[in-house]
Design a protein around this motif. Structure first.
Motif, PDB file in Angstrom:
ATOM      1  N   SER A   1      84.381  81.611  17.571  1.00 41.05           N
ATOM      2  CA  SER A   1      83.918  82.934  17.131  1.00 41.05           C
ATOM      3  C   SER A   1      82.984  83.554  18.166  1.00 41.05           C
ATOM      4  CB  SER A   1      83.234  82.849  15.763  1.00 41.05           C
ATOM      5  OG  SER A   1      82.044  82.091  15.831  1.00 41.05           O
TER       6      SER A   1
ATOM      7  N   ILE B   1      73.788  80.244  12.765  1.00 46.03           N
ATOM      8  CA  ILE B   1      74.489  80.339  11.480  1.00 46.03           C
ATOM      9  C   ILE B   1      74.611  81.791  11.031  1.00 46.03           C
ATOM     10  CG2 ILE B   1      74.339  79.736   9.026  1.00 46.03           C
ATOM     11  CD1 ILE B   1      73.076  77.046   9.987  1.00 46.03           C
TER      12      ILE B   1
ATOM     13  N   PHE C   1      81.214  77.065  15.722  1.00 44.33           N
ATOM     14  CA  PHE C   1      81.112  78.488  16.060  1.00 44.33           C
ATOM     15  C   PHE C   1      81.509  78.826  17.490  1.00 44.33           C
ATOM     16  CE2 PHE C   1      78.033  78.106  12.493  1.00 44.33           C
ATOM     17  CZ  PHE C   1      78.701  78.942  11.608  1.00 44.33           C
TER      18      PHE C   1
ATOM     19  N   LYS D   1      76.855  83.591  13.603  1.00 40.86           N
ATOM     20  CA  LYS D   1      78.107  82.869  13.844  1.00 40.86           C
ATOM     21  C   LYS D   1      78.435  82.844  15.341  1.00 40.86           C
ATOM     22  CE  LYS D   1      80.073  83.884   9.283  1.00 40.86           C
ATOM     23  NZ  LYS D   1      79.174  83.030   8.640  1.00 40.86           N
TER      24      LYS D   1
END
Length: 185
Positions: free
Chosen positions: A153, A94, A150, A97
Protein backbone atom coordinates in the motif's frame (compact mmCIF):
# COMPACT_ATOMS: atom_id res chain seq x y z
CA UNK A 1 35.03 -3.15 36.43
CA UNK A 2 31.46 -3.70 37.52
CA UNK A 3 31.10 -7.20 36.07
CA UNK A 4 34.12 -9.47 35.45
CA UNK A 5 34.55 -11.73 32.40
CA UNK A 6 32.50 -9.50 30.11
CA UNK A 7 35.10 -8.51 27.55
CA UNK A 8 32.73 -9.10 24.60
CA UNK A 9 30.05 -6.85 26.09
CA UNK A 10 32.61 -4.16 26.97
CA UNK A 11 34.15 -4.34 23.48
CA UNK A 12 30.89 -4.02 21.57
CA UNK A 13 29.55 -1.27 23.81
CA UNK A 14 32.87 0.59 23.66
CA UNK A 15 32.80 0.39 19.85
CA UNK A 16 29.19 1.57 19.86
CA UNK A 17 30.14 4.55 22.03
CA UNK A 18 32.91 5.55 19.62
CA UNK A 19 30.54 5.32 16.63
CA UNK A 20 27.88 7.30 18.52
CA UNK A 21 30.39 10.01 19.50
CA UNK A 22 31.35 10.38 15.82
CA UNK A 23 27.69 10.57 14.81
CA UNK A 24 26.81 13.14 17.49
CA UNK A 25 29.89 15.20 16.61
CA UNK A 26 28.87 15.30 12.95
CA UNK A 27 25.33 16.23 13.96
CA UNK A 28 26.60 19.05 16.16
CA UNK A 29 28.82 20.37 13.36
CA UNK A 30 26.11 20.43 10.70
CA UNK A 31 22.90 21.12 12.63
CA UNK A 32 21.30 24.47 13.25
CA UNK A 33 21.82 26.31 16.54
CA UNK A 34 18.50 25.35 18.16
CA UNK A 35 18.92 21.62 17.50
CA UNK A 36 22.57 21.76 18.56
CA UNK A 37 21.64 23.35 21.89
CA UNK A 38 18.92 20.77 22.54
CA UNK A 39 21.28 17.85 21.86
CA UNK A 40 24.03 19.41 23.98
CA UNK A 41 21.63 19.81 26.90
CA UNK A 42 20.58 16.16 26.63
CA UNK A 43 24.22 15.10 26.45
CA UNK A 44 24.98 17.07 29.61
CA UNK A 45 22.02 15.46 31.41
CA UNK A 46 23.18 12.03 30.25
CA UNK A 47 26.78 12.62 31.34
CA UNK A 48 25.63 13.83 34.78
CA UNK A 49 23.47 10.71 35.10
CA UNK A 50 26.34 8.39 34.10
CA UNK A 51 28.76 10.18 36.44
CA UNK A 52 26.30 9.89 39.35
CA UNK A 53 25.61 6.21 38.61
CA UNK A 54 29.35 5.50 38.39
CA UNK A 55 30.09 7.38 41.61
CA UNK A 56 27.30 5.68 43.57
CA UNK A 57 28.11 2.23 42.21
CA UNK A 58 31.85 2.37 42.77
CA UNK A 59 31.90 4.19 46.13
CA UNK A 60 28.76 3.15 47.99
CA UNK A 61 28.18 -0.38 46.69
CA UNK A 62 30.96 -2.77 47.57
CA UNK A 63 29.88 -6.18 46.30
CA UNK A 64 30.12 -7.28 42.70
CA UNK A 65 26.63 -8.80 42.81
CA UNK A 66 24.99 -5.52 43.93
CA UNK A 67 27.01 -3.47 41.43
CA UNK A 68 25.95 -5.80 38.63
CA UNK A 69 22.32 -5.57 39.74
CA UNK A 70 22.31 -1.75 39.79
CA UNK A 71 24.15 -1.21 36.52
CA UNK A 72 22.44 -4.19 34.84
CA UNK A 73 18.95 -2.94 35.74
CA UNK A 74 19.82 0.53 34.45
CA UNK A 75 21.11 -1.02 31.22
CA UNK A 76 17.93 -3.09 30.86
CA UNK A 77 15.79 0.05 31.10
CA UNK A 78 17.79 2.02 28.54
CA UNK A 79 18.19 -0.95 26.19
CA UNK A 80 14.42 -1.53 26.18
CA UNK A 81 13.92 2.18 25.48
CA UNK A 82 16.35 1.91 22.55
CA UNK A 83 14.53 -1.09 21.05
CA UNK A 84 11.09 0.42 21.68
CA UNK A 85 11.80 3.86 20.22
CA UNK A 86 11.02 2.87 16.60
CA UNK A 87 7.64 1.61 17.84
CA UNK A 88 6.59 5.24 18.29
CA UNK A 89 6.11 5.40 14.53
CA UNK A 90 3.85 2.31 14.50
CA UNK A 91 0.69 4.31 15.18
CA UNK A 92 1.45 6.56 12.20
CA UNK A 93 2.08 3.47 10.04
CA UNK A 94 -1.27 1.95 11.05
CA UNK A 95 -3.23 5.19 10.58
CA UNK A 96 -1.67 6.08 7.22
CA UNK A 97 -1.28 2.46 6.07
CA UNK A 98 2.19 3.47 4.92
CA UNK A 99 5.66 2.36 6.04
CA UNK A 100 7.26 5.33 4.31
CA UNK A 101 8.71 6.68 7.56
CA UNK A 102 9.71 3.32 9.08
CA UNK A 103 13.03 2.26 7.55
CA UNK A 104 13.11 -1.44 6.71
CA UNK A 105 16.85 -1.94 7.22
CA UNK A 106 16.72 -0.41 10.71
CA UNK A 107 14.01 -2.90 11.68
CA UNK A 108 15.92 -5.77 10.08
CA UNK A 109 19.21 -4.82 11.77
CA UNK A 110 17.41 -4.43 15.09
CA UNK A 111 15.96 -7.92 14.67
CA UNK A 112 19.35 -9.43 13.83
CA UNK A 113 20.97 -7.65 16.76
CA UNK A 114 18.26 -8.79 19.16
CA UNK A 115 18.47 -12.42 18.02
CA UNK A 116 22.28 -12.48 18.23
CA UNK A 117 22.46 -10.97 21.71
CA UNK A 118 19.55 -13.04 23.01
CA UNK A 119 21.28 -16.20 21.78
CA UNK A 120 24.56 -15.13 23.39
CA UNK A 121 22.80 -14.27 26.65
CA UNK A 122 20.96 -17.59 26.76
CA UNK A 123 24.24 -19.49 26.38
CA UNK A 124 25.66 -17.72 29.45
CA UNK A 125 22.22 -17.02 30.90
CA UNK A 126 22.75 -13.39 31.69
CA UNK A 127 19.35 -11.85 32.47
CA UNK A 128 20.73 -8.32 32.00
CA UNK A 129 21.34 -9.15 28.34
CA UNK A 130 18.51 -11.66 27.81
CA UNK A 131 15.59 -9.48 28.95
CA UNK A 132 16.11 -6.33 26.86
CA UNK A 133 17.37 -8.16 23.77
CA UNK A 134 14.56 -10.73 23.95
CA UNK A 135 12.05 -7.89 24.11
CA UNK A 136 13.97 -6.11 21.35
CA UNK A 137 13.60 -9.18 19.17
CA UNK A 138 9.83 -9.18 19.77
CA UNK A 139 9.59 -5.43 19.05
CA UNK A 140 11.56 -5.92 15.84
CA UNK A 141 9.30 -8.79 14.76
CA UNK A 142 6.30 -6.50 15.28
CA UNK A 143 7.95 -3.85 13.09
CA UNK A 144 8.78 -6.37 10.35
CA UNK A 145 5.22 -7.74 10.38
CA UNK A 146 3.88 -4.20 10.09
CA UNK A 147 6.31 -3.52 7.25
CA UNK A 148 5.20 -6.67 5.40
CA UNK A 149 1.55 -5.75 5.95
CA UNK A 150 1.75 -2.20 4.57
CA UNK A 151 4.61 -2.41 2.07
CA UNK A 152 2.42 -2.73 -1.04
CA UNK A 153 0.00 0.00 0.00
CA UNK A 154 2.98 2.32 0.57
CA UNK A 155 4.21 1.73 -2.99
CA UNK A 156 0.71 2.51 -4.32
CA UNK A 157 0.49 5.71 -2.24
CA UNK A 158 3.89 6.92 -3.45
CA UNK A 159 2.99 6.14 -7.08
CA UNK A 160 -0.34 7.98 -6.73
CA UNK A 161 1.41 10.97 -5.17
CA UNK A 162 3.91 11.12 -8.03
CA UNK A 163 1.11 10.83 -10.60
CA UNK A 164 -0.74 13.76 -9.02
CA UNK A 165 2.38 15.91 -9.09
CA UNK A 166 2.98 15.44 -12.82
CA UNK A 167 1.71 18.26 -14.96
CA UNK A 168 0.20 17.68 -18.37
CA UNK A 169 2.09 20.21 -20.49
CA UNK A 170 -0.67 20.30 -23.10
CA UNK A 171 -2.87 22.05 -20.53
CA UNK A 172 -0.33 24.68 -19.52
CA UNK A 173 -1.18 28.16 -20.78
CA UNK A 174 1.75 30.50 -21.18
CA UNK A 175 1.05 34.19 -21.23
CA UNK A 176 -0.01 37.14 -19.21
CA UNK A 177 -3.68 37.98 -18.94
CA UNK A 178 -2.86 41.66 -18.44
CA UNK A 179 -1.51 42.02 -21.96
CA UNK A 180 -3.88 43.46 -24.49
CA UNK A 181 -3.46 42.63 -28.11
CA UNK A 182 -2.17 45.63 -29.99
CA UNK A 183 -2.83 46.04 -33.66
CA UNK A 184 0.23 46.02 -35.84
CA UNK A 185 0.56 49.36 -37.60
Amino acid sequence: MVHPHSILVVTINGSGCVIEIIYVTLFLIYSDRRKRLKVLLWLIVELIFIAALTFVTLTLVHTLKKRSAIVGTTCIIFNIMMYASPLAIMKLVIVTKSVEYMPFFLSLASFGNGVAWTTYALIRFDPFITIPNGLGTLFSIAQLILYATFYKSTKRQIAARKANMEVDLSQVVVGNNDQQSKPNN
